[in-house]
Design an enzyme around this catalytic site. Structure first.
Site, PDB file in Angstrom:
ATOM      1  N   TYR A 180      26.085 -32.183 -29.273  1.00  0.00           N
ATOM      2  CA  TYR A 180      26.434 -31.163 -30.269  1.00  0.00           C
ATOM      3  C   TYR A 180      25.257 -30.199 -30.370  1.00  0.00           C
ATOM      4  CZ  TYR A 180      29.142 -29.402 -34.244  1.00  0.00           C
ATOM      5  OH  TYR A 180      29.884 -28.614 -35.078  1.00  0.00           O
TER       6      TYR A 180
ATOM      7  N   ARG B 192      33.056 -16.433 -32.330  1.00  0.00           N
ATOM      8  CA  ARG B 192      31.741 -16.611 -32.963  1.00  0.00           C
ATOM      9  C   ARG B 192      31.290 -18.039 -32.730  1.00  0.00           C
ATOM     10  NH1 ARG B 192      34.251 -13.452 -36.897  1.00  0.00           N
ATOM     11  NH2 ARG B 192      34.960 -15.289 -38.015  1.00  0.00           N
TER      12      ARG B 192
ATOM     13  N   LYS C 116      32.849 -31.393 -31.168  1.00  0.00           N
ATOM     14  CA  LYS C 116      33.206 -31.768 -32.546  1.00  0.00           C
ATOM     15  C   LYS C 116      34.096 -33.001 -32.565  1.00  0.00           C
ATOM     16  CE  LYS C 116      32.723 -28.259 -35.966  1.00  0.00           C
ATOM     17  NZ  LYS C 116      33.244 -27.263 -36.852  1.00  0.00           N
TER      18      LYS C 116
ATOM     19  N   ASN D 198      22.041 -21.257 -36.239  1.00  0.00           N
ATOM     20  CA  ASN D 198      21.891 -21.922 -34.939  1.00  0.00           C
ATOM     21  C   ASN D 198      21.908 -20.889 -33.831  1.00  0.00           C
ATOM     22  OD1 ASN D 198      21.814 -24.795 -35.257  1.00  0.00           O
ATOM     23  ND2 ASN D 198      23.869 -24.674 -36.102  1.00  0.00           N
TER      24      ASN D 198
ATOM     25  N   ASN E 138      23.625 -30.408 -40.892  1.00  0.00           N
ATOM     26  CA  ASN E 138      24.545 -30.450 -39.761  1.00  0.00           C
ATOM     27  C   ASN E 138      25.932 -30.802 -40.281  1.00  0.00           C
ATOM     28  OD1 ASN E 138      25.928 -31.099 -37.371  1.00  0.00           O
ATOM     29  ND2 ASN E 138      24.045 -31.767 -36.389  1.00  0.00           N
TER      30      ASN E 138
END
Length: 549
Positions: A125, A178, A196, A405, A449
Protein backbone atom coordinates in the site's frame (compact mmCIF):
# COMPACT_ATOMS: atom_id res chain seq x y z
CA UNK A 1 -21.34 -16.60 21.21
CA UNK A 2 -21.31 -20.09 19.69
CA UNK A 3 -21.08 -19.80 15.91
CA UNK A 4 -22.62 -22.50 13.77
CA UNK A 5 -19.69 -23.57 11.54
CA UNK A 6 -22.04 -23.89 8.57
CA UNK A 7 -23.32 -20.35 9.10
CA UNK A 8 -22.77 -17.70 6.48
CA UNK A 9 -21.82 -14.07 6.75
CA UNK A 10 -23.47 -10.86 5.61
CA UNK A 11 -27.00 -11.94 4.86
CA UNK A 12 -26.33 -15.36 3.38
CA UNK A 13 -23.14 -15.30 1.31
CA UNK A 14 -21.85 -18.85 1.24
CA UNK A 15 -18.32 -19.59 2.50
CA UNK A 16 -17.32 -21.56 -0.61
CA UNK A 17 -13.60 -21.90 0.09
CA UNK A 18 -13.76 -22.41 3.87
CA UNK A 19 -12.27 -18.97 4.46
CA UNK A 20 -13.84 -17.93 7.79
CA UNK A 21 -12.11 -18.53 11.11
CA UNK A 22 -15.20 -20.47 12.24
CA UNK A 23 -14.50 -23.14 9.56
CA UNK A 24 -10.75 -23.42 10.20
CA UNK A 25 -10.74 -27.05 11.39
CA UNK A 26 -13.05 -28.45 8.73
CA UNK A 27 -11.85 -30.56 5.82
CA UNK A 28 -12.66 -28.78 2.56
CA UNK A 29 -12.98 -29.81 -1.07
CA UNK A 30 -10.86 -27.72 -3.47
CA UNK A 31 -13.72 -26.76 -5.82
CA UNK A 32 -13.17 -24.66 -8.92
CA UNK A 33 -15.78 -25.48 -11.58
CA UNK A 34 -15.07 -29.12 -10.79
CA UNK A 35 -12.76 -30.49 -8.07
CA UNK A 36 -9.32 -29.04 -8.79
CA UNK A 37 -6.57 -31.64 -9.02
CA UNK A 38 -3.14 -32.23 -10.52
CA UNK A 39 -1.61 -29.45 -12.61
CA UNK A 40 -4.82 -27.35 -12.36
CA UNK A 41 -4.68 -27.41 -8.56
CA UNK A 42 -1.10 -26.08 -8.56
CA UNK A 43 -2.20 -23.23 -10.86
CA UNK A 44 -5.20 -22.27 -8.72
CA UNK A 45 -4.19 -19.52 -6.23
CA UNK A 46 -7.23 -20.22 -3.98
CA UNK A 47 -6.08 -23.78 -3.24
CA UNK A 48 -2.39 -24.07 -4.14
CA UNK A 49 -0.13 -24.88 -1.17
CA UNK A 50 3.09 -25.54 -3.09
CA UNK A 51 5.39 -27.88 -1.13
CA UNK A 52 2.95 -27.94 1.81
CA UNK A 53 0.72 -30.60 0.21
CA UNK A 54 0.89 -33.71 2.42
CA UNK A 55 1.73 -37.21 1.13
CA UNK A 56 -1.96 -38.14 1.40
CA UNK A 57 -3.07 -35.03 -0.53
CA UNK A 58 -0.46 -35.65 -3.24
CA UNK A 59 -1.92 -39.12 -3.79
CA UNK A 60 -5.57 -38.02 -3.63
CA UNK A 61 -5.16 -35.06 -6.00
CA UNK A 62 -2.77 -36.48 -8.64
CA UNK A 63 0.20 -34.35 -7.60
CA UNK A 64 2.87 -37.07 -7.61
CA UNK A 65 5.78 -36.04 -9.78
CA UNK A 66 4.46 -32.50 -10.21
CA UNK A 67 6.22 -31.41 -7.00
CA UNK A 68 9.69 -32.14 -5.61
CA UNK A 69 9.56 -34.83 -2.86
CA UNK A 70 10.21 -32.46 0.09
CA UNK A 71 7.27 -31.36 2.24
CA UNK A 72 7.41 -27.90 3.83
CA UNK A 73 5.17 -26.29 6.44
CA UNK A 74 3.48 -22.94 5.76
CA UNK A 75 5.78 -21.42 8.41
CA UNK A 76 8.89 -22.63 6.52
CA UNK A 77 7.54 -21.22 3.26
CA UNK A 78 6.86 -17.91 5.02
CA UNK A 79 10.40 -17.79 6.47
CA UNK A 80 11.95 -18.44 3.04
CA UNK A 81 9.85 -15.77 1.31
CA UNK A 82 10.58 -13.10 3.94
CA UNK A 83 14.29 -13.91 3.60
CA UNK A 84 14.02 -13.42 -0.17
CA UNK A 85 11.96 -10.21 0.10
CA UNK A 86 14.47 -8.60 2.47
CA UNK A 87 17.20 -9.08 -0.13
CA UNK A 88 15.45 -6.75 -2.58
CA UNK A 89 16.79 -3.24 -2.21
CA UNK A 90 14.17 -1.54 -4.41
CA UNK A 91 10.64 -1.32 -2.87
CA UNK A 92 9.01 -1.81 -6.30
CA UNK A 93 10.76 -5.21 -6.62
CA UNK A 94 9.22 -6.23 -3.29
CA UNK A 95 5.82 -5.05 -4.51
CA UNK A 96 6.14 -7.14 -7.69
CA UNK A 97 7.27 -10.20 -5.71
CA UNK A 98 4.24 -9.85 -3.41
CA UNK A 99 1.85 -9.49 -6.37
CA UNK A 100 3.37 -12.61 -7.97
CA UNK A 101 2.82 -14.51 -4.73
CA UNK A 102 -0.81 -13.35 -4.54
CA UNK A 103 -1.38 -14.74 -8.04
CA UNK A 104 0.05 -18.18 -7.30
CA UNK A 105 -0.66 -18.84 -3.58
CA UNK A 106 -3.32 -16.63 -2.03
CA UNK A 107 -3.21 -17.99 1.51
CA UNK A 108 0.57 -17.69 1.77
CA UNK A 109 0.36 -14.09 0.51
CA UNK A 110 -2.12 -13.15 3.26
CA UNK A 111 -0.25 -15.13 5.94
CA UNK A 112 2.90 -13.18 5.06
CA UNK A 113 1.05 -9.85 5.11
CA UNK A 114 -0.75 -10.51 8.42
CA UNK A 115 2.32 -11.82 10.26
CA UNK A 116 4.64 -9.04 8.98
CA UNK A 117 2.14 -6.21 8.68
CA UNK A 118 4.37 -3.33 9.80
CA UNK A 119 7.12 -4.35 7.37
CA UNK A 120 4.92 -5.21 4.37
CA UNK A 121 2.11 -2.64 4.60
CA UNK A 122 4.30 0.11 3.01
CA UNK A 123 5.12 -2.40 0.23
CA UNK A 124 1.58 -3.39 -0.81
CA UNK A 125 0.00 0.00 0.00
CA UNK A 126 1.29 3.57 0.55
CA UNK A 127 3.89 4.69 -0.37
CA UNK A 128 5.11 1.92 -2.77
CA UNK A 129 1.69 1.44 -4.43
CA UNK A 130 2.01 5.02 -5.77
CA UNK A 131 5.18 4.14 -7.70
CA UNK A 132 3.57 0.86 -8.81
CA UNK A 133 0.61 2.81 -10.30
CA UNK A 134 2.98 5.17 -12.13
CA UNK A 135 4.74 2.16 -13.73
CA UNK A 136 1.70 -0.17 -13.88
CA UNK A 137 1.85 -0.44 -17.68
CA UNK A 138 5.47 -1.63 -17.57
CA UNK A 139 5.03 -4.11 -14.71
CA UNK A 140 1.57 -5.41 -15.79
CA UNK A 141 1.53 -9.21 -16.01
CA UNK A 142 -1.93 -10.56 -15.28
CA UNK A 143 -5.19 -8.66 -14.70
CA UNK A 144 -6.11 -8.59 -11.00
CA UNK A 145 -9.55 -7.04 -11.26
CA UNK A 146 -12.12 -5.75 -13.76
CA UNK A 147 -11.34 -3.01 -16.27
CA UNK A 148 -14.52 -1.29 -17.42
CA UNK A 149 -13.82 1.23 -20.20
CA UNK A 150 -16.01 3.44 -22.40
CA UNK A 151 -15.77 0.63 -25.00
CA UNK A 152 -18.11 -1.34 -22.70
CA UNK A 153 -20.81 1.36 -22.59
CA UNK A 154 -24.21 -0.34 -22.67
CA UNK A 155 -22.63 -3.70 -21.76
CA UNK A 156 -21.36 -3.13 -18.17
CA UNK A 157 -23.66 -5.81 -16.71
CA UNK A 158 -22.19 -8.40 -19.14
CA UNK A 159 -18.66 -7.34 -18.11
CA UNK A 160 -19.49 -7.83 -14.40
CA UNK A 161 -20.76 -11.33 -15.19
CA UNK A 162 -17.31 -12.18 -16.64
CA UNK A 163 -15.80 -12.03 -13.12
CA UNK A 164 -15.56 -15.64 -11.85
CA UNK A 165 -16.69 -14.97 -8.25
CA UNK A 166 -20.43 -14.39 -7.87
CA UNK A 167 -20.79 -13.59 -4.14
CA UNK A 168 -19.16 -10.14 -3.98
CA UNK A 169 -19.45 -8.15 -0.75
CA UNK A 170 -16.90 -5.34 -1.21
CA UNK A 171 -15.99 -3.42 -4.37
CA UNK A 172 -13.23 -0.81 -4.46
CA UNK A 173 -13.46 1.30 -7.60
CA UNK A 174 -11.33 4.10 -9.08
CA UNK A 175 -11.44 6.15 -12.25
CA UNK A 176 -7.72 6.87 -11.81
CA UNK A 177 -8.12 10.66 -11.86
CA UNK A 178 -6.70 11.46 -8.43
CA UNK A 179 -4.27 8.80 -7.25
CA UNK A 180 -2.68 9.75 -3.90
CA UNK A 181 -0.73 12.95 -4.58
CA UNK A 182 0.21 11.77 -8.07
CA UNK A 183 -2.72 13.10 -10.08
CA UNK A 184 -4.29 11.50 -13.15
CA UNK A 185 -2.93 7.98 -13.77
CA UNK A 186 -5.87 6.78 -15.87
CA UNK A 187 -6.21 3.02 -16.14
CA UNK A 188 -2.98 2.52 -14.17
CA UNK A 189 -4.79 3.55 -10.98
CA UNK A 190 -5.80 -0.15 -10.67
CA UNK A 191 -2.96 -0.59 -8.14
CA UNK A 192 -5.08 1.27 -5.55
CA UNK A 193 -8.22 -0.98 -5.57
CA UNK A 194 -5.97 -4.09 -5.70
CA UNK A 195 -3.89 -2.85 -2.74
CA UNK A 196 -6.93 -1.69 -0.74
CA UNK A 197 -8.73 -5.01 -1.12
CA UNK A 198 -5.61 -6.92 -0.06
CA UNK A 199 -5.88 -4.89 3.16
CA UNK A 200 -9.62 -5.53 3.53
CA UNK A 201 -8.66 -9.21 3.72
CA UNK A 202 -5.37 -9.07 5.64
CA UNK A 203 -6.36 -6.41 8.17
CA UNK A 204 -10.15 -6.65 8.25
CA UNK A 205 -10.66 -10.35 7.57
CA UNK A 206 -13.06 -9.87 4.60
CA UNK A 207 -12.75 -12.98 2.39
CA UNK A 208 -10.65 -12.51 -0.77
CA UNK A 209 -13.30 -14.29 -2.84
CA UNK A 210 -15.82 -11.60 -1.77
CA UNK A 211 -13.63 -8.66 -2.92
CA UNK A 212 -13.61 -7.09 -6.39
CA UNK A 213 -11.20 -4.35 -7.58
CA UNK A 214 -12.53 -2.27 -10.49
CA UNK A 215 -11.03 0.46 -12.64
CA UNK A 216 -13.40 2.61 -14.68
CA UNK A 217 -11.44 3.86 -17.69
CA UNK A 218 -12.90 7.01 -19.21
CA UNK A 219 -9.58 8.18 -20.66
CA UNK A 220 -6.77 10.28 -19.15
CA UNK A 221 -5.55 13.86 -19.42
CA UNK A 222 -2.00 12.79 -18.57
CA UNK A 223 -0.02 13.59 -21.73
CA UNK A 224 2.95 11.42 -20.68
CA UNK A 225 0.70 8.36 -20.42
CA UNK A 226 -1.05 9.06 -23.72
CA UNK A 227 2.37 9.07 -25.44
CA UNK A 228 3.71 6.05 -23.51
CA UNK A 229 3.84 2.94 -25.72
CA UNK A 230 3.33 0.69 -22.67
CA UNK A 231 0.20 2.49 -21.40
CA UNK A 232 -2.57 -0.09 -20.83
CA UNK A 233 -5.65 2.18 -20.94
CA UNK A 234 -7.78 4.07 -23.47
CA UNK A 235 -5.69 6.53 -25.48
CA UNK A 236 -8.06 9.45 -25.32
CA UNK A 237 -8.76 12.48 -23.14
CA UNK A 238 -11.10 12.05 -20.18
CA UNK A 239 -14.84 11.91 -20.76
CA UNK A 240 -16.60 14.52 -18.61
CA UNK A 241 -20.07 15.98 -17.98
CA UNK A 242 -23.12 14.04 -19.12
CA UNK A 243 -21.12 11.27 -20.84
CA UNK A 244 -19.22 10.58 -17.59
CA UNK A 245 -22.29 10.69 -15.32
CA UNK A 246 -24.31 8.42 -17.66
CA UNK A 247 -21.48 5.88 -17.67
CA UNK A 248 -21.22 5.98 -13.87
CA UNK A 249 -24.99 5.64 -13.54
CA UNK A 250 -24.92 2.54 -15.76
CA UNK A 251 -22.08 1.12 -13.63
CA UNK A 252 -23.93 1.63 -10.32
CA UNK A 253 -27.16 0.16 -11.71
CA UNK A 254 -25.28 -2.89 -13.09
CA UNK A 255 -23.51 -3.49 -9.74
CA UNK A 256 -26.84 -3.34 -7.89
CA UNK A 257 -28.48 -5.69 -10.39
CA UNK A 258 -25.63 -8.21 -10.38
CA UNK A 259 -24.63 -8.23 -6.70
CA UNK A 260 -27.73 -6.94 -4.88
CA UNK A 261 -28.28 -4.02 -2.50
CA UNK A 262 -25.80 -5.14 0.16
CA UNK A 263 -22.55 -4.79 -1.78
CA UNK A 264 -20.27 -2.12 -0.33
CA UNK A 265 -18.64 0.42 -2.68
CA UNK A 266 -16.26 2.45 -0.57
CA UNK A 267 -13.69 5.10 0.46
CA UNK A 268 -13.44 6.98 3.83
CA UNK A 269 -12.17 10.04 5.78
CA UNK A 270 -12.77 8.53 9.22
CA UNK A 271 -9.10 7.77 10.01
CA UNK A 272 -8.28 11.49 10.43
CA UNK A 273 -11.14 11.97 12.86
CA UNK A 274 -9.89 8.94 14.84
CA UNK A 275 -6.43 10.55 15.12
CA UNK A 276 -7.99 13.79 16.31
CA UNK A 277 -10.19 11.93 18.85
CA UNK A 278 -7.11 10.12 20.21
CA UNK A 279 -4.95 13.27 20.26
CA UNK A 280 -7.59 15.19 22.22
CA UNK A 281 -7.51 12.53 24.94
CA UNK A 282 -3.91 13.65 25.40
CA UNK A 283 -4.39 17.40 24.89
CA UNK A 284 -7.65 17.58 26.84
CA UNK A 285 -10.99 19.18 26.00
CA UNK A 286 -13.86 18.09 23.76
CA UNK A 287 -13.89 18.39 19.96
CA UNK A 288 -16.07 21.52 20.23
CA UNK A 289 -13.44 23.28 22.40
CA UNK A 290 -10.83 23.01 19.64
CA UNK A 291 -10.26 24.97 16.44
CA UNK A 292 -9.29 23.18 13.23
CA UNK A 293 -7.40 24.70 10.29
CA UNK A 294 -7.12 22.78 7.01
CA UNK A 295 -4.43 23.55 4.48
CA UNK A 296 -6.11 22.18 1.35
CA UNK A 297 -9.79 22.68 0.56
CA UNK A 298 -10.28 20.09 -2.17
CA UNK A 299 -12.84 17.30 -1.90
CA UNK A 300 -10.52 15.27 0.38
CA UNK A 301 -10.05 18.15 2.85
CA UNK A 302 -13.72 19.16 2.90
CA UNK A 303 -14.78 15.50 3.27
CA UNK A 304 -12.66 15.18 6.42
CA UNK A 305 -13.91 18.58 7.65
CA UNK A 306 -17.55 17.46 7.23
CA UNK A 307 -16.95 14.34 9.31
CA UNK A 308 -15.30 16.39 12.09
CA UNK A 309 -18.22 18.87 11.98
CA UNK A 310 -20.67 15.95 12.28
CA UNK A 311 -18.73 14.58 15.28
CA UNK A 312 -18.72 18.04 16.96
CA UNK A 313 -22.48 18.46 16.41
CA UNK A 314 -23.21 15.03 17.93
CA UNK A 315 -20.89 15.60 20.89
CA UNK A 316 -22.00 19.20 21.60
CA UNK A 317 -25.66 18.59 20.60
CA UNK A 318 -25.37 21.55 18.22
CA UNK A 319 -26.36 21.96 14.58
CA UNK A 320 -23.87 20.98 11.84
CA UNK A 321 -23.91 24.62 10.63
CA UNK A 322 -22.85 25.81 14.09
CA UNK A 323 -20.19 23.07 14.34
CA UNK A 324 -18.63 24.07 11.01
CA UNK A 325 -17.65 27.42 12.56
CA UNK A 326 -14.91 25.61 14.50
CA UNK A 327 -13.31 24.57 11.20
CA UNK A 328 -11.40 26.90 8.84
CA UNK A 329 -9.97 26.12 5.41
CA UNK A 330 -7.07 27.61 3.47
CA UNK A 331 -6.88 27.04 -0.29
CA UNK A 332 -4.51 28.34 -2.98
CA UNK A 333 -6.04 31.84 -2.70
CA UNK A 334 -5.82 32.07 1.12
CA UNK A 335 -8.32 31.70 3.95
CA UNK A 336 -11.85 30.82 2.82
CA UNK A 337 -14.02 33.69 4.08
CA UNK A 338 -17.55 34.94 3.37
CA UNK A 339 -16.41 37.75 1.04
CA UNK A 340 -15.17 35.02 -1.39
CA UNK A 341 -18.46 33.06 -1.31
CA UNK A 342 -19.65 33.98 -4.83
CA UNK A 343 -16.55 32.55 -6.53
CA UNK A 344 -16.38 29.32 -4.45
CA UNK A 345 -17.49 25.87 -5.63
CA UNK A 346 -20.50 24.46 -3.73
CA UNK A 347 -18.51 22.09 -1.46
CA UNK A 348 -16.43 24.97 -0.02
CA UNK A 349 -19.27 27.43 0.59
CA UNK A 350 -20.34 26.11 4.00
CA UNK A 351 -16.83 26.88 5.35
CA UNK A 352 -16.78 30.53 4.20
CA UNK A 353 -16.97 32.20 7.65
CA UNK A 354 -17.02 35.89 8.58
CA UNK A 355 -13.41 37.17 8.67
CA UNK A 356 -11.27 39.67 6.83
CA UNK A 357 -9.33 38.19 3.87
CA UNK A 358 -6.04 36.43 4.74
CA UNK A 359 -3.60 35.62 1.95
CA UNK A 360 -1.42 32.77 3.21
CA UNK A 361 -1.21 29.86 5.67
CA UNK A 362 1.11 31.53 8.19
CA UNK A 363 -1.09 34.63 8.49
CA UNK A 364 -4.18 32.39 8.78
CA UNK A 365 -2.55 30.53 11.70
CA UNK A 366 -1.72 33.84 13.44
CA UNK A 367 -5.32 35.06 12.92
CA UNK A 368 -7.31 31.88 13.72
CA UNK A 369 -4.98 30.35 16.36
CA UNK A 370 -5.96 26.72 15.63
CA UNK A 371 -5.20 23.84 18.00
CA UNK A 372 -5.22 21.29 15.14
CA UNK A 373 -3.48 21.86 11.76
CA UNK A 374 -4.36 19.42 8.97
CA UNK A 375 -2.57 19.32 5.59
CA UNK A 376 -4.38 17.74 2.63
CA UNK A 377 -3.27 19.91 -0.31
CA UNK A 378 -0.50 17.70 -1.75
CA UNK A 379 2.00 20.58 -1.46
CA UNK A 380 5.32 19.27 -0.12
CA UNK A 381 7.08 21.27 2.63
CA UNK A 382 4.11 23.67 3.07
CA UNK A 383 4.46 23.40 6.88
CA UNK A 384 7.60 25.54 7.17
CA UNK A 385 9.59 26.20 10.34
CA UNK A 386 7.63 29.46 10.81
CA UNK A 387 4.31 27.57 10.52
CA UNK A 388 5.28 24.93 13.13
CA UNK A 389 6.78 27.55 15.46
CA UNK A 390 3.59 29.66 15.18
CA UNK A 391 1.46 26.60 16.10
CA UNK A 392 3.74 25.92 19.08
CA UNK A 393 3.66 29.55 20.29
CA UNK A 394 0.03 29.33 21.48
CA UNK A 395 -0.42 25.54 21.96
CA UNK A 396 1.21 23.44 24.68
CA UNK A 397 0.75 20.37 22.43
CA UNK A 398 -0.05 21.40 18.81
CA UNK A 399 -1.71 18.62 16.80
CA UNK A 400 -0.09 18.54 13.34
CA UNK A 401 -1.36 16.13 10.68
CA UNK A 402 0.61 16.14 7.39
CA UNK A 403 -1.67 13.87 5.38
CA UNK A 404 -0.52 14.27 1.77
CA UNK A 405 0.97 11.27 -0.04
CA UNK A 406 3.51 10.14 -1.20
CA UNK A 407 6.42 11.14 1.08
CA UNK A 408 7.65 13.80 -1.36
CA UNK A 409 4.29 15.60 -1.10
CA UNK A 410 4.13 15.49 2.72
CA UNK A 411 3.63 18.98 4.24
CA UNK A 412 6.59 18.34 6.56
CA UNK A 413 8.65 15.41 7.83
CA UNK A 414 8.38 13.91 11.33
CA UNK A 415 11.86 15.19 12.17
CA UNK A 416 10.91 18.75 11.18
CA UNK A 417 7.67 18.64 13.22
CA UNK A 418 9.40 17.40 16.39
CA UNK A 419 12.51 19.59 16.03
CA UNK A 420 10.73 22.85 15.22
CA UNK A 421 8.11 22.31 17.96
CA UNK A 422 10.88 21.35 20.44
CA UNK A 423 9.32 17.91 20.89
CA UNK A 424 5.87 19.24 21.78
CA UNK A 425 3.92 18.41 18.59
CA UNK A 426 1.51 15.47 18.36
CA UNK A 427 2.35 14.49 14.80
CA UNK A 428 0.95 12.03 12.28
CA UNK A 429 1.38 11.78 8.52
CA UNK A 430 -0.14 10.11 5.48
CA UNK A 431 3.18 8.46 4.54
CA UNK A 432 5.29 6.50 7.03
CA UNK A 433 8.28 8.16 8.74
CA UNK A 434 10.96 6.54 10.93
CA UNK A 435 11.11 7.28 14.70
CA UNK A 436 12.89 10.51 15.63
CA UNK A 437 15.35 11.14 18.49
CA UNK A 438 15.07 14.66 19.94
CA UNK A 439 16.78 15.84 23.15
CA UNK A 440 17.42 12.25 24.23
CA UNK A 441 13.75 11.22 23.79
CA UNK A 442 12.45 8.89 21.09
CA UNK A 443 9.28 10.00 19.26
CA UNK A 444 7.33 7.53 17.13
CA UNK A 445 5.30 9.34 14.44
CA UNK A 446 1.84 7.91 13.76
CA UNK A 447 0.66 7.18 10.26
CA UNK A 448 -2.83 8.52 9.50
CA UNK A 449 -3.34 5.60 7.19
CA UNK A 450 -6.91 4.84 6.13
CA UNK A 451 -5.88 1.17 6.35
CA UNK A 452 -6.68 1.52 10.07
CA UNK A 453 -10.34 2.22 9.33
CA UNK A 454 -11.66 0.81 6.09
CA UNK A 455 -10.95 -2.93 6.60
CA UNK A 456 -12.73 -3.08 9.97
CA UNK A 457 -15.43 -0.73 8.71
CA UNK A 458 -16.07 -3.02 5.73
CA UNK A 459 -16.18 -6.11 7.96
CA UNK A 460 -18.70 -4.39 10.26
CA UNK A 461 -21.02 -3.68 7.34
CA UNK A 462 -20.63 -7.24 6.02
CA UNK A 463 -21.32 -9.03 9.32
CA UNK A 464 -24.39 -6.90 10.06
CA UNK A 465 -25.65 -7.14 6.46
CA UNK A 466 -26.02 -3.34 6.45
CA UNK A 467 -28.27 -2.15 3.64
CA UNK A 468 -26.87 1.38 3.67
CA UNK A 469 -23.82 3.32 4.91
CA UNK A 470 -24.67 6.11 7.35
CA UNK A 471 -22.34 8.90 8.54
CA UNK A 472 -22.89 7.75 12.12
CA UNK A 473 -21.24 4.43 11.22
CA UNK A 474 -18.10 6.35 10.19
CA UNK A 475 -18.20 8.15 13.54
CA UNK A 476 -18.56 4.79 15.30
CA UNK A 477 -15.47 3.50 13.43
CA UNK A 478 -13.46 6.63 14.35
CA UNK A 479 -14.40 6.39 18.01
CA UNK A 480 -13.51 2.68 18.15
CA UNK A 481 -10.06 3.39 16.65
CA UNK A 482 -9.43 6.46 18.84
CA UNK A 483 -10.11 4.36 21.95
CA UNK A 484 -7.62 1.65 20.94
CA UNK A 485 -4.71 4.03 21.65
CA UNK A 486 -3.15 3.08 25.00
CA UNK A 487 -1.28 5.08 27.66
CA UNK A 488 2.00 3.46 26.45
CA UNK A 489 1.28 4.64 22.88
CA UNK A 490 0.65 8.19 24.12
CA UNK A 491 3.93 8.23 26.02
CA UNK A 492 5.74 7.72 22.70
CA UNK A 493 3.71 10.53 21.12
CA UNK A 494 1.56 8.10 19.11
CA UNK A 495 -2.02 9.09 18.30
CA UNK A 496 -2.67 5.83 16.42
CA UNK A 497 -2.16 2.31 17.82
CA UNK A 498 0.66 0.17 16.32
CA UNK A 499 -0.33 -1.86 13.26
CA UNK A 500 0.94 -4.95 15.06
CA UNK A 501 -2.52 -5.40 16.68
CA UNK A 502 -4.48 -4.43 13.57
CA UNK A 503 -6.74 -7.50 13.44
CA UNK A 504 -7.85 -6.97 17.05
CA UNK A 505 -8.40 -3.27 16.25
CA UNK A 506 -10.41 -4.19 13.13
CA UNK A 507 -12.61 -6.60 15.11
CA UNK A 508 -13.41 -3.81 17.58
CA UNK A 509 -14.12 -1.33 14.77
CA UNK A 510 -16.31 -3.92 13.00
CA UNK A 511 -18.27 -4.57 16.23
CA UNK A 512 -18.82 -0.82 16.79
CA UNK A 513 -19.94 -0.27 13.18
CA UNK A 514 -22.24 -3.32 13.28
CA UNK A 515 -23.74 -2.14 16.61
CA UNK A 516 -24.51 1.23 15.01
CA UNK A 517 -26.11 -0.51 11.98
CA UNK A 518 -28.40 -2.50 14.34
CA UNK A 519 -29.18 0.64 16.37
CA UNK A 520 -30.17 2.58 13.21
CA UNK A 521 -32.30 -0.30 11.92
CA UNK A 522 -30.07 -0.76 8.86
CA UNK A 523 -28.85 -4.32 9.61
CA UNK A 524 -30.38 -7.18 7.62
CA UNK A 525 -28.60 -10.01 9.43
CA UNK A 526 -30.97 -11.00 12.22
CA UNK A 527 -31.05 -11.83 15.05
CA UNK A 528 -28.22 -9.63 16.30
CA UNK A 529 -25.30 -11.73 17.67
CA UNK A 530 -24.90 -11.33 21.46
CA UNK A 531 -21.17 -10.62 21.42
CA UNK A 532 -20.34 -8.62 18.28
CA UNK A 533 -16.54 -8.58 18.83
CA UNK A 534 -16.45 -12.37 19.19
CA UNK A 535 -18.73 -12.76 16.19
CA UNK A 536 -16.54 -10.40 14.09
CA UNK A 537 -13.48 -12.52 14.93
CA UNK A 538 -15.28 -15.75 13.97
CA UNK A 539 -16.21 -14.28 10.57
CA UNK A 540 -12.68 -13.14 9.74
CA UNK A 541 -10.79 -14.76 6.89
CA UNK A 542 -7.91 -16.82 8.17
CA UNK A 543 -5.03 -17.67 5.81
CA UNK A 544 -3.77 -20.90 7.37
CA UNK A 545 -3.67 -23.81 4.92
CA UNK A 546 -6.70 -26.08 4.93
CA UNK A 547 -6.58 -29.87 4.74
CA UNK A 548 -8.13 -31.38 1.61
CA UNK A 549 -10.29 -34.46 1.41
Amino acid sequence: MEVDPTSTVGGGVEDVYGEDRATEDQLITPWTVSVASGYTLLRDPHHNKGLAFTEKERDAHYLRGLLPPAIATQETQEKKLMHNLRHYEVPLQRYMAMMDLQERNERLFYKLLIDNVEELLPVVYTPTVGEACQKYGSIFRRPQGLYISLKEKGKILEVLKNWPEKSIQVIVVTDGERILGLGDLGCQGMGIPVGKLALYTALGGVRPSACLPITIDVGTNNEDLLKNEFYIGLRQRRATGQEYSDFLHEFMAAVKQNYGENVLIQGTAAVVLAGVVAALRLVGGTLAEHTFLFFGAGEAGTGIAELIALAISKQAKASTEESRKKIWLVDSKGLIVSSRKESLPQFKKSYAHEHEPVKNLLDAIEAIKPTVLIGSAGVGQAFTQEVIEAMTSFNEKPVILALSNPTSQSECTAEQAYTWSKGRALFASGSPFDPVEYNGKKYVPGQANNAYIFPGFGLGLVISGAIRVHDEMLLAASEALGHQVTKENFEKGLIYPPFLNIRKISANIAANVAAKAYELGLASRLPRPKDLVKYAVSCMYTPVYRSYR
